[in-house]
Design a protein around this motif. Structure first.
Motif, PDB file in Angstrom:
ATOM      1  N   CYS A  80       0.843  -1.197   0.000  1.00 42.50           N
ATOM      2  CA  CYS A  80       0.000   0.000   0.000  1.00 42.50           C
ATOM      3  C   CYS A  80       0.878   1.246   0.000  1.00 42.50           C
ATOM      4  O   CYS A  80       1.765   1.396   0.852  1.00 42.50           O
ATOM      5  CB  CYS A  80      -0.915  -0.010   1.217  1.00 42.50           C
ATOM      6  N   THR A  81       0.625   2.142  -0.940  1.00 43.92           N
ATOM      7  CA  THR A  81       1.380   3.402  -1.027  1.00 43.92           C
ATOM      8  C   THR A  81       0.594   4.571  -0.446  1.00 43.92           C
ATOM      9  O   THR A  81       1.074   5.704  -0.449  1.00 43.92           O
ATOM     10  CB  THR A  81       1.729   3.712  -2.493  1.00 43.92           C
ATOM     11  N   ALA A  82      -0.613   4.282   0.069  1.00 44.80           N
ATOM     12  CA  ALA A  82      -1.434   5.352   0.645  1.00 44.80           C
ATOM     13  C   ALA A  82      -1.117   5.582   2.112  1.00 44.80           C
ATOM     14  O   ALA A  82      -1.512   6.596   2.683  1.00 44.80           O
ATOM     15  CB  ALA A  82      -2.918   5.013   0.483  1.00 44.80           C
ATOM     16  N   CYS A  83      -0.388   4.644   2.737  1.00 40.32           N
ATOM     17  CA  CYS A  83      -0.029   4.780   4.145  1.00 40.32           C
ATOM     18  C   CYS A  83       1.407   4.307   4.346  1.00 40.32           C
ATOM     19  O   CYS A  83       2.055   3.824   3.422  1.00 40.32           O
ATOM     20  CB  CYS A  83      -0.983   3.989   5.036  1.00 40.32           C
ATOM     21  N   SER A  84       1.892   4.430   5.558  1.00 38.56           N
ATOM     22  CA  SER A  84       3.286   4.072   5.867  1.00 38.56           C
ATOM     23  C   SER A  84       3.404   2.761   6.639  1.00 38.56           C
ATOM     24  O   SER A  84       4.441   2.486   7.249  1.00 38.56           O
ATOM     25  CB  SER A  84       3.931   5.198   6.691  1.00 38.56           C
ATOM     26  N   LEU A  85       2.360   1.935   6.608  1.00 37.26           N
ATOM     27  CA  LEU A  85       2.366   0.692   7.376  1.00 37.26           C
ATOM     28  C   LEU A  85       3.079  -0.443   6.667  1.00 37.26           C
ATOM     29  O   LEU A  85       3.311  -1.503   7.258  1.00 37.26           O
ATOM     30  CB  LEU A  85       0.921   0.261   7.696  1.00 37.26           C
ATOM     31  N   ASN A  86       3.414  -0.255   5.404  1.00 36.91           N
ATOM     32  CA  ASN A  86       4.096  -1.272   4.594  1.00 36.91           C
ATOM     33  C   ASN A  86       3.313  -2.591   4.568  1.00 36.91           C
ATOM     34  O   ASN A  86       3.886  -3.680   4.686  1.00 36.91           O
ATOM     35  CB  ASN A  86       5.512  -1.518   5.136  1.00 36.91           C
ATOM     36  N   GLN A  87       1.999  -2.465   4.405  1.00 33.32           N
ATOM     37  CA  GLN A  87       1.119  -3.619   4.354  1.00 33.32           C
ATOM     38  C   GLN A  87       0.726  -3.925   2.906  1.00 33.32           C
ATOM     39  O   GLN A  87       0.738  -3.047   2.048  1.00 33.32           O
ATOM     40  CB  GLN A  87      -0.147  -3.365   5.177  1.00 33.32           C
ATOM     41  N   SER A  88       0.372  -5.180   2.663  1.00 32.70           N
ATOM     42  CA  SER A  88      -0.158  -5.532   1.340  1.00 32.70           C
ATOM     43  C   SER A  88      -1.445  -4.775   1.098  1.00 32.70           C
ATOM     44  O   SER A  88      -2.299  -4.674   1.995  1.00 32.70           O
ATOM     45  CB  SER A  88      -0.423  -7.037   1.255  1.00 32.70           C
ATOM     46  N   ASP A  89      -1.576  -4.252  -0.114  1.00 31.43           N
ATOM     47  CA  ASP A  89      -2.740  -3.418  -0.442  1.00 31.43           C
ATOM     48  C   ASP A  89      -3.909  -4.314  -0.851  1.00 31.43           C
ATOM     49  O   ASP A  89      -4.368  -4.298  -1.995  1.00 31.43           O
ATOM     50  CB  ASP A  89      -2.372  -2.456  -1.573  1.00 31.43           C
ATOM     51  N   THR A  90      -4.397  -5.093   0.101  1.00 31.99           N
ATOM     52  CA  THR A  90      -5.524  -5.994  -0.145  1.00 31.99           C
ATOM     53  C   THR A  90      -6.841  -5.242   0.006  1.00 31.99           C
ATOM     54  O   THR A  90      -6.882  -4.112   0.521  1.00 31.99           O
ATOM     55  CB  THR A  90      -5.506  -7.167   0.833  1.00 31.99           C
TER      56      THR A  90
END
Length: 372
Positions: free
Chosen positions: A275-285
Motif C-alpha cells: 500500500c502506497t497510501a499509508c506508511s504501514l508497509n502492508q499488502s494493499d488488499t
C-alpha cells in the motif's frame, strides 16, 4: 465459390463451399467452424451493439436487470440457433465463450478483464457451452422419440442404425452425442429406446457445473475474495437495484479482484503489492484498503454515519463488532441478507456502494499514476 454445376430437370444446381439453411451455414466439410467463425462472430457483434445502444437510451436505469433480459431474449437465442446439430470442438467452444464474455463486459461497461467465473457468476449466467450441450441433448431426444414418421424420421433412423452397426458416415453426429453423454456418466444410454435417463442428465449437468465453478474460483489468486463471498450460482442481489449502476459496477470490480489495488497491479507485474497510501508497509488488499488503511479513516467514518442513519444503530453496532473477514462479507457479499433480511440488505447495500465509490476515486487516481 462455385465448384461445378448440375441439373435437376431444367433446374441448375450449384455446388458451393457453404450454404445457409434456416439460419445455419452448412459447410462442404460438414464442420461448424464456418458458421461460428464467419457468421456468428459478426452477428454477436451486431447484437451487442444493439443491446448496448438500447441500454444507453434508457440512461442506465436498471441497466443490469434490463441487460440480463435482453441477453436471454435476444443474444442467447440468436447465437445458439441451430446448435442442436453442432459438433463442437475446442475452437468453437472458445469462440462462443468469447462472444458471451464480451456481451457481459459490455453490459457492465468494463474495460478490465475480470475472471470469466466472476463475470458470469454475478450475472447468474451459465457458460454458453453448457447451454449448448443442453440443447444438443434436447434435440437428440426430440429426433429420437418425438419426431413423427416421415422422410426426416427415416433419415434419422437410417443414420442411427448405421451408427449402431459401427458404420457412421462422415458427419459424426451420434458419436458426438455419445461423447457428451459419456462425459456425464451416461455411457450406454444412447443405445436405449427410452429417455428415462434425461432427468439424470440434467441433474448431473447441474452438479458438474456447480463443482467446476467453485473449484475454479478457489484456485484463482485473483478470486481469493470472491471465493470467500460467492456461495451460490444465482444472480447476485446487489445487481437488482435501480438507479446506481456505477455503484453496481464498482462493487463487482471489488468482488472480482479488479478494483485496481496494488495487489491487483502486482499480478500484472506493475507494483510490489504494498500500500502506497499509508506508511504501514502492508499488502494493499481489499481488506486493508477498506477497513484498516489510516489514509481512509474519514471515509470509513462517513460510511458508519450513513449506516447509522439508514439502517439504525443495531446494524451498525453489529457491523463494528465483526472481524475483518466478516466485514468484507457484509460489504461485498450477502452477509447482511442472511442475517437481517432483504429490506435491511437493500439499505446496507446502498451504503456500501456509496462507500466503495468514494474509495474508488483515490484508488483509480493512484492506479493511473502507476500505469502511466
Amino acid at each position: 465459390m462455385c465448384i461445378r454445376d448440375r441439373l435437376l430437370g431444367d433446374l441448375e444446381l450449384k455446388e458451393v463451399q457453404s450454404y445457409k439453411y434456416l439460419g445455419v451455414y452448412i459447410s462442404r466439410s460438414l464442420k461448424d467452424s464456418v458458421h461460428v467463425n464467419t457468421f456468428l462472430k459478426e452477428k454477436a457483434g451486431k447484437i451487442r451493439n444493439l443491446i448496448c445502444c438500447t441500454l444507453s437510451k434508457h440512461c442506465n436505469i436498471k441497466r443490469l436487470e434490463f441487460g440480463d433480459t435482453l441477453y436471454n431474449a435476444k443474444f442467447v437465442p440468436s447465437i445458439l440457433n441451430g446448435c442442436g446439430i453442432f459438433l463442437p470442438n475446442q475452437s468453437i467452444n472458445k469462440a462462443l465463450t468469447s462472444m458471451q464474455y464480451r456481451m457481459a463486459q459490455d453490459i457492465l461497461q468494463l474495460k478490465c478483464k475480470p475472471a470469466t467465473e466472476a463475470l458470469l457468476g454475478d450475472l447468474g449466467w451459465k457458460p454458453i457451452c453448457n447451454l449448448m450441450d443442453r440443447r444438443r441433448v434436447d434435440y437428440f431426444v426430440y429426433l429420437k422419440n418425438s419426431l413423427m414418421n416421415g422422410v426426416h424420421k427415416d433419415i434419422f433412423n437410417e443414420m442411427y442404425n448405421c451408427f449402431l452397426g459401427g458404420k457412421e458416415g462422415p458427419w459424426a453426429y451420434f458419436s458426438s452425442i455419445k461423447e457428451l453423454l459419456t462425459q456425464h456418466g451416461l455411457d450406454d444410454v444412447i443405445h436405449r429406446k427410452d429417455v428415462d435417463w434425461y432427468t439424470s442428465f440434467l441433474t448431473i449437468s447441474e452438479d458438474k457445473y456447480r463443482a467446476t465453478f467453485f473449484e475454479s474460483i478457489s484456485n484463482k489468486p485473483s478470486l481469493a475474495t470472491y471465493s470467500m463471498i460467492k456461495n451460490n450460482l444465482k444472480k447476485e442481489c446487489y445487481i437488482n437495484s435501480v438507479l446506481d449502476f456505477y455503484g453496481q459496477k464498482i462493487k463487482f470490480k471489488a468482488r472480482a479482484g479488479c478494483l485496481g489495488l496494488n495487489t491487483d497491479l502486482e499480478r500484472w507485474g506493475k507494483t510490489n503489492g504494498r500500500c502506497t497510501a499509508c506508511s504501514l508497509n502492508q499488502s494493499d488488499t481489499i481488506e486493508h484498503r477498506l477497513l484498516l488503511c489510516p489514509s481512509d479513516v474519514s471515509k470509513r467514518f462517513a460510511f458508519h454515519d450513513k449506516v447509522l442513519q439508514i439502517c439504525g444503530s443495531e446494524v451498525l453496532n453489529k457491523y463494528l463488532q465483526l472481524d475483518p473477514s466478516t466485514k468484507i462479507e457484509w460489504l461485498l457479499g450477502d452477509g447482511v441478507l442472511c442475517t437481517w433480511g432483504q429490506d435491511t440488505f437493500t439499505k446496507f447495500d446502498k451504503c456500501s456502494k456509496e462507500f466503495l465509490v468514494n474509495m474508488y476515486s483515490d484508488i483509480k487516481e493512484r492506479m493511473h499514476k502507476v500505469l502511466q
